[in-house]
Design a protein around this motif. Sequence first.
Motif, PDB file in Angstrom:
ATOM      1  N   GLU A   9       0.813  -1.009   0.016  1.00 50.49           N
ATOM      2  CA  GLU A   9      -0.170   0.008  -0.004  1.00 50.49           C
ATOM      3  C   GLU A   9       1.010   1.148   0.149  1.00 50.49           C
ATOM      4  OE1 GLU A   9      -3.881   1.824   2.226  1.00 50.49           O
ATOM      5  OE2 GLU A   9      -2.581   0.292   3.461  1.00 50.49           O
ATOM      6  N   VAL A  10       0.265   2.154  -0.876  1.00 48.54           N
ATOM      7  CA  VAL A  10       1.395   3.412  -0.839  1.00 48.54           C
ATOM      8  C   VAL A  10       0.431   4.546  -0.010  1.00 48.54           C
ATOM      9  CG1 VAL A  10       2.073   5.250  -2.422  1.00 48.54           C
ATOM     10  CG2 VAL A  10       1.995   3.028  -3.231  1.00 48.54           C
ATOM     11  N   THR A  11       1.009   5.241   0.768  1.00 48.89           N
ATOM     12  CA  THR A  11       0.393   6.060   1.683  1.00 48.89           C
ATOM     13  C   THR A  11      -0.029   7.407   0.928  1.00 48.89           C
ATOM     14  OG1 THR A  11       1.730   5.656   3.711  1.00 48.89           O
ATOM     15  CG2 THR A  11       0.820   7.449   3.847  1.00 48.89           C
ATOM     16  N   GLY A  12      -1.188   7.605   1.282  1.00 47.34           N
ATOM     17  CA  GLY A  12      -1.768   8.830   0.408  1.00 47.34           C
ATOM     18  C   GLY A  12      -2.195   8.638  -0.909  1.00 47.34           C
ATOM     19  N   TRP A  13      -2.376   7.223  -1.338  1.00 42.00           N
ATOM     20  CA  TRP A  13      -2.551   7.018  -2.824  1.00 42.00           C
ATOM     21  C   TRP A  13      -3.093   5.482  -3.063  1.00 42.00           C
ATOM     22  CZ3 TRP A  13       0.161   3.877  -6.564  1.00 42.00           C
ATOM     23  CH2 TRP A  13      -0.020   3.985  -7.662  1.00 42.00           C
ATOM     24  N   LYS A  14      -4.208   5.600  -3.827  1.00 40.83           N
ATOM     25  CA  LYS A  14      -4.707   4.167  -4.171  1.00 40.83           C
ATOM     26  C   LYS A  14      -4.569   3.754  -5.232  1.00 40.83           C
ATOM     27  CE  LYS A  14      -8.554   4.510  -0.615  1.00 40.83           C
ATOM     28  NZ  LYS A  14      -9.939   4.343  -0.491  1.00 40.83           N
ATOM     29  N   ALA A  15      -3.894   2.635  -5.580  1.00 41.52           N
ATOM     30  CA  ALA A  15      -3.408   2.133  -6.723  1.00 41.52           C
ATOM     31  C   ALA A  15      -4.671   1.487  -7.392  1.00 41.52           C
ATOM     32  CB  ALA A  15      -2.609   0.893  -6.543  1.00 41.52           C
ATOM     33  N   THR A  16      -5.140   1.687  -8.627  1.00 39.09           N
ATOM     34  CA  THR A  16      -6.320   1.046  -9.208  1.00 39.09           C
ATOM     35  C   THR A  16      -5.916  -0.322 -10.073  1.00 39.09           C
ATOM     36  OG1 THR A  16      -6.048   2.577 -10.994  1.00 39.09           O
ATOM     37  CG2 THR A  16      -7.515   2.998  -9.248  1.00 39.09           C
ATOM     38  N   ASP A  17      -4.634  -0.503 -10.347  1.00 38.30           N
ATOM     39  CA  ASP A  17      -4.167  -1.525 -11.154  1.00 38.30           C
ATOM     40  C   ASP A  17      -2.612  -2.011 -10.839  1.00 38.30           C
ATOM     41  OD1 ASP A  17      -4.517  -3.796 -13.045  1.00 38.30           O
ATOM     42  OD2 ASP A  17      -4.347  -2.623 -14.748  1.00 38.30           O
ATOM     43  N   ALA A  18      -2.427  -3.414 -11.079  1.00 34.64           N
ATOM     44  CA  ALA A  18      -1.178  -3.612 -10.528  1.00 34.64           C
ATOM     45  C   ALA A  18      -0.750  -4.771 -11.473  1.00 34.64           C
ATOM     46  CB  ALA A  18      -0.815  -3.862  -9.122  1.00 34.64           C
ATOM     47  N   VAL A  19       0.542  -5.087 -11.619  1.00 33.17           N
ATOM     48  CA  VAL A  19       0.957  -6.469 -12.187  1.00 33.17           C
ATOM     49  C   VAL A  19       2.210  -7.006 -11.463  1.00 33.17           C
ATOM     50  CG1 VAL A  19       2.569  -5.433 -13.612  1.00 33.17           C
ATOM     51  CG2 VAL A  19       1.915  -7.753 -14.282  1.00 33.17           C
ATOM     52  N   GLY A  20       2.443  -8.064 -11.161  1.00 36.95           N
ATOM     53  CA  GLY A  20       3.506  -8.926 -10.576  1.00 36.95           C
ATOM     54  C   GLY A  20       4.519  -9.768 -11.495  1.00 36.95           C
ATOM     55  N   TRP A  21       5.972  -9.606 -11.182  1.00 40.18           N
ATOM     56  CA  TRP A  21       6.874 -10.301 -11.871  1.00 40.18           C
ATOM     57  C   TRP A  21       7.579 -10.915 -11.015  1.00 40.18           C
ATOM     58  CZ3 TRP A  21       6.182  -9.678 -17.014  1.00 40.18           C
ATOM     59  CH2 TRP A  21       5.555  -8.494 -17.581  1.00 40.18           C
ATOM     60  N   LEU A  22       7.962 -12.339 -11.510  1.00 41.52           N
ATOM     61  CA  LEU A  22       8.475 -13.353 -10.497  1.00 41.52           C
ATOM     62  C   LEU A  22       9.919 -13.932 -11.156  1.00 41.52           C
ATOM     63  CD1 LEU A  22       8.598 -15.141  -7.949  1.00 41.52           C
ATOM     64  CD2 LEU A  22       7.049 -16.834  -9.342  1.00 41.52           C
ATOM     65  N   THR A  23      10.796 -14.047 -10.490  1.00 37.80           N
ATOM     66  CA  THR A  23      12.027 -14.622 -10.922  1.00 37.80           C
ATOM     67  C   THR A  23      12.431 -15.613  -9.637  1.00 37.80           C
ATOM     68  OG1 THR A  23      12.919 -13.113 -12.479  1.00 37.80           O
ATOM     69  CG2 THR A  23      14.324 -14.494 -11.300  1.00 37.80           C
ATOM     70  N   ASN A  24      12.531 -16.880  -9.969  1.00 36.40           N
ATOM     71  CA  ASN A  24      13.098 -17.700  -9.029  1.00 36.40           C
ATOM     72  C   ASN A  24      13.530 -19.118  -9.674  1.00 36.40           C
ATOM     73  OD1 ASN A  24      10.646 -19.307  -9.797  1.00 36.40           O
ATOM     74  ND2 ASN A  24       9.765 -19.364  -7.749  1.00 36.40           N
ATOM     75  N   ASP A  25      13.802 -20.372  -9.082  1.00 31.89           N
ATOM     76  CA  ASP A  25      14.358 -21.089  -9.942  1.00 31.89           C
ATOM     77  C   ASP A  25      13.634 -21.590 -11.090  1.00 31.89           C
ATOM     78  OD1 ASP A  25      12.533 -22.305  -8.331  1.00 31.89           O
ATOM     79  OD2 ASP A  25      13.505 -24.133  -7.808  1.00 31.89           O
TER      80      ASP A  25
END
Length: 464
Positions: free
Chosen positions: A411-427
Amino acid sequence: MLLTQGLIAAAALPMAVLAIPQLGPRQSTTKITVDPNKKYQTMDGFGISEAFQRANLIVNMPEPKRTALVDLLFNSTSGAGFTILRNGLGSSVDSRSDWMNTILPKSPGSATATPQYVWDGKDSGQFWVSQQAVKYGVKTFYSNAWSAPGFMKSNGNDANGGTLLDAWKPAYAAYLIQYMKYYIDGGVPITHVGFLNEPDFTASYASMLSNGAQAASFIKVLRPALDAANMSNIGIVCCESTGWSQAQSIYSGLKSAGADSMISVVSSHEYTSRASGSLSSTHHSWQTEYSDLNGGWTTSWYSNGGSGEGMTWANTFYTAITNANVSAYIYWIGTQGGGTNEKLIQADATSYTVSKRLWALAQYARTVRPGAVRLGTTGGSFKTTAFKNVDGSVAVNIINTGTSAASVSVEVTGWKATDAVGWLTNDKNDMAKTDVTVADGVVTGSIPGRAMFSFVLTGPETPK
């Protein structure tokens, strides 16, 4: 392949919970809070070098692999998205032992005589690679000399140390300028120039010694020469020491000699001492060269914490960003043959193999774009960084060094995200796009154990 099973919302449906038993309904969620009012360094980017003939491996790679290799390095949606290219500015009279060719192979006879420059339009493949990088939107090109030509130095050789002779300083400045003109005329916008590389180390290849006072003396010649050549926009980088402690020493001497206002970036490598503390309070700090020079080639993300593993390097990048406030991190070499971890990509004449080190750096390079400002974060025991990008998006990069998966909300203080994406690196994944959920401005996802994950949050307004 999208790893949608790797991330579920905190309030996931029972079916999803059954599919991922390690994230049962009773698992707690760790909250990460981003503070946009707590600001640190502004980022210039992340990148590589293809010096010492390495660029020729790319140039000579048969199609379609050549295009795929360039795409892997510079594509910001499917590749590493590197935004800085450090080119080696040659000083050697030939290219044996992978040396870098000079544009002035013959001495003009005196420091004031007219030089006869020679440009082959290739620069050991670096010119072509640079032109391709421009097509991908790369805007930061760093021309870095390891040494002046031998006839300008005290030992008469571009190798084996030696120092720049006072009488040849204007000629050396002109030499650097001419090299950059070739690139600029070919559509490559040079933004930075360095005239030393590891000035505290004598090498059997191109090398030139200098202390802070000597560096300052040349900077006082180079800066006005750049300005007179209509290159006021090109920043001077100094001084590429072998390690952080050595960089702090040479920079102190440079400042004492009155040249601090003439440079743009204070730089160092990490071979002899690691990044710790900002190099300068007035200039950006860059880590411009480091790699695992001797470890046996590995493509592993995590096995036993080895020196060449991807997760080891994710931690290395994190430490430089947070402990030394670097604005740029440049891995030593992008593409190279041989059996060590010196490079990110192992290549021969017809094929290449990608290490997890590339994807560790890509997690930062693709989500943290030039001009991004690092923000403060609280919560969790992860290695977390957050950045506000120029386009208003917020990137939150998290390294989970634990062995268990963790549900995480951002969560970002004072701001509301409306969309997001995740990126994953592992084995099992190389910066794989991964589902996250957004509810009332809070973004939630799951990070597997021993993995790096980047959330990129967007919204209708830029966070204050």
